[in-house]
Design an enzyme around this catalytic site. Structure first.
Site, short mmCIF file in Angstrom:
data_model
loop_
_atom_site.label_atom_id
_atom_site.label_comp_id
_atom_site.label_asym_id
_atom_site.label_seq_id
_atom_site.Cartn_x
_atom_site.Cartn_y
_atom_site.Cartn_z
N SER A 1 0.84 -1.19 0.00
CA SER A 1 0.00 0.00 0.00
C SER A 1 0.89 1.25 0.00
O SER A 1 1.70 1.40 -0.91
CB SER A 1 -0.96 -0.04 1.19
N GLU B 1 -9.12 -5.44 -4.27
CA GLU B 1 -8.49 -4.36 -3.52
C GLU B 1 -9.50 -3.40 -2.88
O GLU B 1 -9.36 -3.00 -1.72
CB GLU B 1 -7.58 -3.54 -4.44
N HIS C 1 -7.66 -5.49 -0.11
CA HIS C 1 -6.43 -4.73 0.10
C HIS C 1 -5.75 -5.20 1.39
O HIS C 1 -6.37 -5.22 2.46
CB HIS C 1 -6.77 -3.25 0.20
#
Length: 510
Positions: A194, A314, A415
């Protein structure tokens, strides 16, 4: 037998850590002077070598941030501006082993997270992979990513890209000191997820990072979320209004008030301009000369081998958390496209019909999630794989595995879902839904494969795992992609429909 209190001597001083059976860990090692007082919003300063032995058995303070229920910072974690610490895991007694080194950059939207998160305990990676793991704290939010440099005067100086400079200083610390822990400074792999993945791709486009790492792994990198000085100035002006200070007085504002104001700006910016972040690295023309996604797409980044990929679902995490960061409603997606047309007048943007053609068969209520996922994460990752493969080997993946419980609640392979698998640290608390419907043994097998692939790569080898499909490098002819699931598979041109619909132009905000 492992030492109960392993000692290490290196240029930075003598450190006394903790022996955890097959692994030694050294926590809370200072790599920079406290960035407080006159050093707030200034470049990091190298820490003075310690004159006396340092007790390295407890994590240092974490960077100031709003408490986030989805993010466990670690038992007893305390927040303080004096947060520039790192931690080292190594095989027990490996002082002279010259092992490859993996340096982790945590995620958290450039606003949350710390190296002390239990998820990032390096023991499993170290024990199974024969590597040394270093996890790094860096300044976050307004203290790390706010750019006040345009307000500098003779009497009041501010610097920019502070978090990136923190990481560069930590990488210099690794070069100078890791041999004392049994690491090989010539075999450093940076990896992150990320925001941490975004820092990895930004470092690949940072000329002064040359020689500080030899390999890189970017997990779910928001590579295009890096902005120019005009936008950085606008965010800084907004922050100053929110905090009720001018540049001459802002250093006297309390850290709690800085976090409060930064949190308000963090939420407001993507709400008003969907698809953008308030805090991120800045294209300053100096440390970061150009947009990293462009540099990587054009094959001009540091020519080091790269593993890069995203997760299948995600965007579901952002919907689940009601986060403002991801535009998933039809209205927000339309606003994002309108802004792109305004900000990219010379770029031929894909037509609405072509984009929608990429999602044939996707249910209408999931269409926004797919578009948000792809424009934020998957498309930049494909562009980077294509461009960087011209100058260095690239391995592209997509993580598709999710337990039945995570599928049932609509998260899927969301995610950050790959993180427990990469680190071998699965949740055990009663409130965590991951294994409520089973699947732990399967997850542990997938984790063993992922850790083998990640650590083999750090050893300078192909990222393969025993009894698993071989993972070939990406090239623009075959476009082979590893799909990680119960059984791994390598799929040629996995993203063909996506590329056809979206085209080849890099879409970004200035």
């Amino acid at each position: 037998m492992a030492e109960a209190s392993p000692h290490v001597s290196c240029a930075a001083g003598e450190f006394v850590g903790s022996g955890l059976g097959p692994v030694d860990v050294f926590r809370g090692i200072r790599y920079a002077a406290p960035p407080v007082g006159d050093l707030r919003w200034r470049d990091p300063v190298r820490a003075t070598p310690a004159a006396d032995p340092v007790d390295a058995t407890a994590f240092g303070a974490v960077a100031p941030q709003l408490t986030n229920p989805a993010l466990v910072l670690g038992p007893g974690a305390r927040q303080d501006e004096d947060c520039l610490f790192l931690n080292v895991w190594r095989p027990a007694g490996a002082s002279d082993a010259a092992l490859p080194v993996m340096v982790w950059l945590h995620g958290g939207a450039y606003t949350f997270g710390a190296s002390s998160q239990p998820l990032y305990d390096g023991s499993a990676l170290v024990e199974s992979g024969g590597v040394i793991v270093v996890t790094v704290n860096y300044r976050i939010g307004a203290l790390g990513f706010l750019d006040l440099s345009s307000f500098s005067t003779v009497d009041q100086q501010f610097d920019g890209n502070l978090a990136l400079k923190d990481i560069l200083l930590a990488l210099h610390w690794v070069q100078d000191n890791i041999a004392g822990f049994g690491g090989d400074a010539s075999r450093v792999t940076i990896f992150g997820e990320s925001a941490g993945g975004g820092l990895v791709t930004t470092l690949l486009a940072t000329p002064s990072a040359a020689g500080l790492f030899e390999r890189a792994i970017a997990e779910s990198s928001p590579a295009t979320s890096v902005y120019g000085p005009a936008r950085a100035r606008a965010v800084a002006e907004r922050f100053l209004r929110e905090v009720g200070a001018d540049p001459a007085s802002v250093r006297s504002v309390s850290v709690d008030e800085i976090v409060r104001a930064a949190t308000a700006v963090y939420a407001a910016v993507p709400t008003e301009t969907p698809g953008t972040l308030a805090f991120a690295p800045v294209i300053d023309g100096d440390l970061v000369p150009e947009a990293p996604a462009t540099v990587l797409k054009e094959g001009r980044a540091l020519p080091v081998p790269l593993m890069i990929g995203t997760n299948r679902d995600e965007a579901s995490f952002f919907r689940f958390m009601k986060s403002p960061l991801m535009p998933i409603t039809r209205t927000d997606i339309e606003r994002m496209f309108a802004a792109m047309r305004t900000e990219n007048p010379t770029v031929e943007l894909p037509s609405r019909e072509a984009v929608l053609g990429s999602y044939e068969g996707v249910r209408q209520k999931l269409l926004g999630l797919g578009i948000a996922r792809d424009i934020a994460f998957r498309l930049p990752t494909i562009w980077i794989a294509e461009g960087h493969s011209a100058v260095a080997p690239v391995w592209l993946y997509r993580f598709d595995h999710a337990t039945r419980a995570l599928e049932a609640i609509g998260l899927g392979a969301t995610h950050g879902a790959e993180l427990p698998y990469v680190w071998g640290n699965f949740p055990t608390g009663r409130r965590d839904p991951t294994f409520l419907l089973g699947g732990r043994r399967t997850a542990e097998r997938i984790s063993a494969r992922l850790r083998s692939r990640w650590t083999a790569f750090a050893h300078g080898l192909s990222p393969d795992a025993q009894d698993a499909v071989a993972w070939a490098p990406y090239d623009i002819q075959s476009r082979k992609t590893l799909v990680v699931d119960t059984v791994d598979a390598v799929i040629p041109d996995l993203d063909a429909a996506l590329r056809a619909g979206w085209g080849d132009a890099i879409l970004a905000f200035p």
